[in-house]
Design a protein around this motif. Structure first.
Motif, PDB file in Angstrom:
ATOM      1  N   ARG A  68     -16.732 -26.397 -38.037  1.00 61.71           N
ATOM      2  CA  ARG A  68     -17.077 -25.431 -39.083  1.00 61.71           C
ATOM      3  C   ARG A  68     -16.590 -24.032 -38.715  1.00 61.71           C
ATOM      4  NH1 ARG A  68     -20.984 -27.248 -42.826  1.00 61.71           N
ATOM      5  NH2 ARG A  68     -21.786 -29.337 -42.343  1.00 61.71           N
ATOM      6  N   LEU A  69     -16.687 -23.688 -37.428  1.00 66.30           N
ATOM      7  CA  LEU A  69     -16.175 -22.390 -36.978  1.00 66.30           C
ATOM      8  C   LEU A  69     -14.689 -22.260 -37.297  1.00 66.30           C
ATOM      9  CD1 LEU A  69     -16.695 -20.546 -33.634  1.00 66.30           C
ATOM     10  CD2 LEU A  69     -14.407 -21.356 -34.207  1.00 66.30           C
ATOM     11  N   LEU A  70     -13.910 -23.270 -36.937  1.00 67.13           N
ATOM     12  CA  LEU A  70     -12.470 -23.211 -37.168  1.00 67.13           C
ATOM     13  C   LEU A  70     -12.159 -23.123 -38.652  1.00 67.13           C
ATOM     14  CD1 LEU A  70     -11.244 -25.838 -34.544  1.00 67.13           C
ATOM     15  CD2 LEU A  70     -11.196 -23.341 -34.345  1.00 67.13           C
ATOM     16  N   ALA A  71     -12.878 -23.892 -39.455  1.00 71.59           N
ATOM     17  CA  ALA A  71     -12.647 -23.860 -40.909  1.00 71.59           C
ATOM     18  C   ALA A  71     -13.041 -22.514 -41.491  1.00 71.59           C
ATOM     19  CB  ALA A  71     -13.446 -24.980 -41.580  1.00 71.59           C
ATOM     20  N   TRP A  72     -14.134 -21.925 -40.991  1.00 70.84           N
ATOM     21  CA  TRP A  72     -14.598 -20.617 -41.470  1.00 70.84           C
ATOM     22  C   TRP A  72     -13.583 -19.525 -41.176  1.00 70.84           C
ATOM     23  CZ3 TRP A  72     -18.573 -19.621 -44.616  1.00 70.84           C
ATOM     24  CH2 TRP A  72     -19.050 -18.313 -44.723  1.00 70.84           C
ATOM     25  N   PHE A  73     -13.057 -19.537 -39.951  1.00 74.25           N
ATOM     26  CA  PHE A  73     -12.061 -18.549 -39.591  1.00 74.25           C
ATOM     27  C   PHE A  73     -10.796 -18.696 -40.454  1.00 74.25           C
ATOM     28  CE2 PHE A  73     -13.651 -17.821 -34.975  1.00 74.25           C
ATOM     29  CZ  PHE A  73     -14.553 -16.903 -35.424  1.00 74.25           C
ATOM     30  N   LYS A  74     -10.361 -19.892 -40.642  1.00 73.56           N
ATOM     31  CA  LYS A  74      -9.129 -20.098 -41.422  1.00 73.56           C
ATOM     32  C   LYS A  74      -9.328 -19.694 -42.880  1.00 73.56           C
ATOM     33  CE  LYS A  74      -7.090 -23.649 -38.483  1.00 73.56           C
ATOM     34  NZ  LYS A  74      -6.110 -22.675 -37.935  1.00 73.56           N
ATOM     35  N   ALA A  75     -10.491 -20.030 -43.433  1.00 72.34           N
ATOM     36  CA  ALA A  75     -10.780 -19.662 -44.817  1.00 72.34           C
ATOM     37  C   ALA A  75     -10.918 -18.153 -44.991  1.00 72.34           C
ATOM     38  CB  ALA A  75     -12.066 -20.353 -45.280  1.00 72.34           C
ATOM     39  N   SER A  76     -11.187 -17.468 -43.895  1.00 67.90           N
ATOM     40  CA  SER A  76     -11.356 -16.006 -43.938  1.00 67.90           C
ATOM     41  C   SER A  76     -10.072 -15.250 -43.601  1.00 67.90           C
ATOM     42  CB  SER A  76     -12.475 -15.582 -42.973  1.00 67.90           C
ATOM     43  OG  SER A  76     -13.688 -16.231 -43.282  1.00 67.90           O
ATOM     44  N   GLY A  77      -8.987 -15.989 -43.422  1.00 69.25           N
ATOM     45  CA  GLY A  77      -7.702 -15.352 -43.179  1.00 69.25           C
ATOM     46  C   GLY A  77      -7.354 -15.140 -41.725  1.00 69.25           C
ATOM     47  N   LEU A  78      -8.059 -15.822 -40.827  1.00 66.20           N
ATOM     48  CA  LEU A  78      -7.763 -15.703 -39.390  1.00 66.20           C
ATOM     49  C   LEU A  78      -6.847 -16.837 -38.947  1.00 66.20           C
ATOM     50  CD1 LEU A  78     -11.172 -14.699 -37.789  1.00 66.20           C
ATOM     51  CD2 LEU A  78      -9.217 -13.256 -38.211  1.00 66.20           C
TER      52      LEU A  78
ATOM     53  N   GLY B 113      -4.271  -6.802 -35.119  1.00 71.09           N
ATOM     54  CA  GLY B 113      -5.409  -5.968 -35.459  1.00 71.09           C
ATOM     55  C   GLY B 113      -5.939  -6.179 -36.862  1.00 71.09           C
ATOM     56  N   ALA B 114      -5.129  -6.736 -37.732  1.00 72.40           N
ATOM     57  CA  ALA B 114      -5.565  -6.988 -39.106  1.00 72.40           C
ATOM     58  C   ALA B 114      -6.276  -8.322 -39.258  1.00 72.40           C
ATOM     59  CB  ALA B 114      -4.360  -6.942 -40.052  1.00 72.40           C
ATOM     60  N   ARG B 115      -6.283  -9.114 -38.175  1.00 71.46           N
ATOM     61  CA  ARG B 115      -6.951 -10.425 -38.218  1.00 71.46           C
ATOM     62  C   ARG B 115      -7.889 -10.526 -37.013  1.00 71.46           C
ATOM     63  NH1 ARG B 115      -2.564 -14.983 -38.554  1.00 71.46           N
ATOM     64  NH2 ARG B 115      -1.436 -13.577 -37.131  1.00 71.46           N
ATOM     65  N   LEU B 116      -9.075  -9.973 -37.197  1.00 69.46           N
ATOM     66  CA  LEU B 116     -10.055  -9.900 -36.121  1.00 69.46           C
ATOM     67  C   LEU B 116     -11.312 -10.683 -36.483  1.00 69.46           C
ATOM     68  CD1 LEU B 116     -11.032  -8.617 -33.400  1.00 69.46           C
ATOM     69  CD2 LEU B 116     -11.960  -6.733 -34.803  1.00 69.46           C
ATOM     70  N   GLY B 117     -11.732 -11.565 -35.590  1.00 68.91           N
ATOM     71  CA  GLY B 117     -12.965 -12.317 -35.774  1.00 68.91           C
ATOM     72  C   GLY B 117     -13.856 -12.179 -34.557  1.00 68.91           C
ATOM     73  N   ILE B 118     -15.077 -12.703 -34.664  1.00 72.89           N
ATOM     74  CA  ILE B 118     -16.018 -12.657 -33.551  1.00 72.89           C
ATOM     75  C   ILE B 118     -16.901 -13.889 -33.585  1.00 72.89           C
ATOM     76  CG2 ILE B 118     -17.756 -11.324 -34.838  1.00 72.89           C
ATOM     77  CD1 ILE B 118     -18.431  -9.875 -32.206  1.00 72.89           C
ATOM     78  N   THR B 119     -17.256 -14.389 -32.416  1.00 76.28           N
ATOM     79  CA  THR B 119     -18.259 -15.440 -32.309  1.00 76.28           C
ATOM     80  C   THR B 119     -19.068 -15.189 -31.057  1.00 76.28           C
ATOM     81  OG1 THR B 119     -18.649 -17.830 -32.418  1.00 76.28           O
ATOM     82  CG2 THR B 119     -16.844 -17.103 -30.996  1.00 76.28           C
ATOM     83  N   GLY B 120     -20.339 -15.578 -31.089  1.00 76.01           N
ATOM     84  CA  GLY B 120     -21.207 -15.356 -29.936  1.00 76.01           C
ATOM     85  C   GLY B 120     -22.339 -16.359 -29.908  1.00 76.01           C
ATOM     86  N   PHE B 121     -22.926 -16.513 -28.720  1.00 75.73           N
ATOM     87  CA  PHE B 121     -23.919 -17.552 -28.468  1.00 75.73           C
ATOM     88  C   PHE B 121     -25.229 -16.935 -27.996  1.00 75.73           C
ATOM     89  CE2 PHE B 121     -19.652 -19.041 -27.930  1.00 75.73           C
ATOM     90  CZ  PHE B 121     -19.621 -20.270 -28.592  1.00 75.73           C
ATOM     91  N   CYS B 122     -26.309 -17.258 -28.667  1.00 76.98           N
ATOM     92  CA  CYS B 122     -27.655 -16.740 -28.392  1.00 76.98           C
ATOM     93  C   CYS B 122     -27.668 -15.213 -28.376  1.00 76.98           C
ATOM     94  CB  CYS B 122     -28.225 -17.304 -27.097  1.00 76.98           C
ATOM     95  SG  CYS B 122     -29.942 -16.798 -26.897  1.00 76.98           S
TER      96      CYS B 122
END
Length: 291
Positions: free
Chosen positions: A281-291, A162-171
């Motif tokens: 870039r998505l994977l790098a963004w999540f990792k850089a954000s602590g996910l 619960g402390a590591r929550l991300g989101i991605t979506g299309f259109c």
């Protein structure tokens, strides 16, 4: 054959400007239905479920609805960082499920809730115009955000962190990604793929991403195509300027030769190189954000 983008749902929602009504036109809509309907499309990327825990789950929604969702995660106890995956207008079909499996193979618990469940099933409708008018235009943002909160709560209680929550979506889900980043202060990061940024307020969609810039608390990566006929680069520039003025941590990538839905590998709009770059870039963004 002419094609229509799922961003063109603007044209069927009452109150939106006439300048966006590019969808209306019999030959255009008729040609699109057979060209890109998900049930007929063949995905280029196929991710096996071997070694994963994957399949349908049920999430208890705030209004008592048993919300169906697709979940994929690594085998094992966890907890795993969680990514909410938000569908296009076509629902939680195989492409969206495959995205969940791709994330699971990177160590995430990925869950795609059926956010149209109460309004209807796009898979049973063979006209894009009807999907937009009969289903998508009737889905209120408040319901969607509450369902995503419920999905995040389910995840935290079932192998997710619960402390590591991300989101991605299309259109359609890209727009929701921005809204959820302004809605949930516990969100760690978001990645929005060609999500609409502006629009006219309505009862179902009272706010659009550009209206909630000040409330965005999580870092968001926006991935867009310069040739997207439904989302002009000027909208991206305006959003970028407003976010910079508000001091938000965001990044935009605009692919010069891409149109809308360039990540959707079952559609003619797919651009393999841009999709692969965006995924990295998505994977790098999540990792850089602590996910």
């Amino acid at each position: 054959m002419a094609t229509v983008q799922d961003s063109d749902f603007d044209s069927l929602v009452p109150g939106l400007p006439l300048s966006r009504r590019t969808f209306v036109g019999g030959s255009l809509a008729a040609g699109f239905a057979l060209a890109v309907q998900p049930a007929l499309g063949q995905s280029v990327v196929v991710t096996p479920a071997d070694g994963l825990v994957a399949g349908e789950i049920t999430v208890p929604a705030p209004d008592g609805v048993a919300l169906k969702a697709y979940r994929a995660q690594p085998a094992g106890k966890g907890p795993f960082p969680t990514v909410l995956v938000v569908q296009e207008i076509f629902g939680v079909h195989e492409y969206i499920r495959d995205v969940c499996r791709r994330l699971a193979r990177q160590g995430y618990q990925a869950i795609a809730p059926n956010l149209f469940q109460r309004q209807g099933d796009p898979a049973g409708i063979d006209s894009v115009a009807d999907i937009l008018a009969k289903v998508v235009s009737k889905v209120p943002d408040a319901q969607v955000l509450a369902d995503l909160d419920a999905t995040a709560a389910w995840a935290a209680a079932n192998g997710g962190d619960g402390a590591r929550l991300g989101i991605t979506g299309f259109c359609w889900g890209g727009r929701i990604t921005w809204l959820y980043a302004a809605h949930n202060p516990k969100l760690k990061a978001g990645v929005a793929w060609y999500g609409r940024l502006t629009g006219v307020a309505s009862a179902m969609t009272p706010h659009h991403p550009i209206d909630v810039v000040d409330k965005i608390s999580a870092p968001v990566l926006g991935l867009y195509g310069a040739k997207d006929q439904g989302i002009p680069v000027s909208d991206v520039d305006d959003m970028k300027a407003d976010l910079a003025k508000a001091g938000k941590r965001v990044e935009f990538v605009v692919y010069p030769d891409a149109g809308h839905a360039f990540h959707a590998d079952y559609r003619p709009s797919y651009r393999a190189a841009d999709a692969a770059d965006g995924w990295g870039r998505l994977l790098a963004w999540f990792k850089a954000s602590g996910l």
